[in-house]
Design an enzyme around this catalytic site. Structure first.
Site, PDB file in Angstrom:
ATOM      1  CE1 TYR A   1      -7.472  11.591   0.329  1.00  0.00           C
ATOM      2  CE2 TYR A   1      -7.545  11.418  -2.260  1.00  0.00           C
ATOM      3  CZ  TYR A   1      -7.743  10.743  -0.874  1.00  0.00           C
ATOM      4  OH  TYR A   1      -8.185   9.549  -0.829  1.00  0.00           O
TER       5      TYR A   1
ATOM      6  CG  HIS B   1      -1.217   5.165  -1.892  1.00  0.00           C
ATOM      7  ND1 HIS B   1      -1.782   4.048  -1.568  1.00  0.00           N
ATOM      8  CD2 HIS B   1      -2.521   5.880  -1.757  1.00  0.00           C
ATOM      9  CE1 HIS B   1      -2.965   3.726  -1.885  1.00  0.00           C
ATOM     10  NE2 HIS B   1      -3.240   5.137  -2.082  1.00  0.00           N
TER      11      HIS B   1
ATOM     12  CD1 TRP C   1      -6.527   4.160  -6.534  1.00  0.00           C
ATOM     13  CD2 TRP C   1      -4.544   3.800  -7.558  1.00  0.00           C
ATOM     14  NE1 TRP C   1      -5.604   4.449  -5.538  1.00  0.00           N
ATOM     15  CE2 TRP C   1      -4.248   4.197  -6.217  1.00  0.00           C
ATOM     16  CE3 TRP C   1      -3.485   3.376  -8.364  1.00  0.00           C
ATOM     17  CZ2 TRP C   1      -3.067   4.247  -5.679  1.00  0.00           C
ATOM     18  CZ3 TRP C   1      -1.986   3.637  -7.629  1.00  0.00           C
ATOM     19  CH2 TRP C   1      -1.959   4.043  -6.156  1.00  0.00           C
ATOM     20  CD1 TRP C   2     -10.599   3.607  -6.019  1.00  0.00           C
ATOM     21  CD2 TRP C   2     -12.481   3.618  -6.893  1.00  0.00           C
ATOM     22  NE1 TRP C   2     -11.052   4.958  -5.920  1.00  0.00           N
ATOM     23  CE2 TRP C   2     -12.338   5.055  -6.333  1.00  0.00           C
ATOM     24  CE3 TRP C   2     -13.595   3.264  -7.448  1.00  0.00           C
ATOM     25  CZ2 TRP C   2     -13.175   5.936  -6.501  1.00  0.00           C
ATOM     26  CZ3 TRP C   2     -14.705   4.286  -7.467  1.00  0.00           C
ATOM     27  CH2 TRP C   2     -14.529   5.587  -7.025  1.00  0.00           C
TER      28      TRP C   2
ATOM     29  CE1 TYR D   1      -4.261   1.817   0.418  1.00  0.00           C
ATOM     30  CE2 TYR D   1      -2.767   3.249   1.648  1.00  0.00           C
ATOM     31  CZ  TYR D   1      -3.826   3.055   0.929  1.00  0.00           C
ATOM     32  OH  TYR D   1      -4.875   4.106   0.868  1.00  0.00           O
TER      33      TYR D   1
END
Length: 119
Positions: free
Chosen positions: A47, A28, A86-87, A24
């Site tokens: 964000y 990212h 991506w999701w 993860y």
């Protein structure tokens, strides 16, 4: 939230599956340009995603929504094929605290209530 002219600060949480912690972080560190572009095109700024590891790995995200039609902007994001890809990649790494089955379903991240802000 459907329409508004006021910026909206959003805070959300989702659990991170411990076995995906490094993957993860790695994905990212190099978010796909098409995903970043869609986030901006959906009127999201400032964000960030933070990690808290106690009592279980939990991701805490904050951003500011500066658009005027949340539902339309989020629908555009959800319709983007690269965002969907991506999701699909990141959903397997997460577990929704709401019981949702995936990002496309809505409510995957639990929205946090703001109880204090100092500007």
């Amino acid at each position: 939230m459907t329409t508004s002219s006021e910026p909206r600060r959003v805070a959300q949480v989702v659990y991170l599956r411990p076995e995906y912690l490094e993957e993860y972080k790695s994905c990212h560190a190099a978010v796909w340009p098409e995903v970043l572009e869609q986030i901006k095109d959906s009127n999201i700024i400032d964000y960030s995603i933070n990690l808290v590891s106690i009592p279980r790995p939990t991701l805490f995200a904050t951003f500011k929504y500066v658009g005027s039609d949340w539902d339309a902007d989020m629908a555009r994001m959800a319709a983007n094929p690269k965002v969907q890809e991506w999701w699909a990649m990141t959903d397997k790494m997460q577990e929704s605290p709401t019981g949702a089955k995936g990002s496309k379903e809505g409510g995957w991240w639990l929205e946090a209530e703001e109880v204090f802000r100092l500007e």
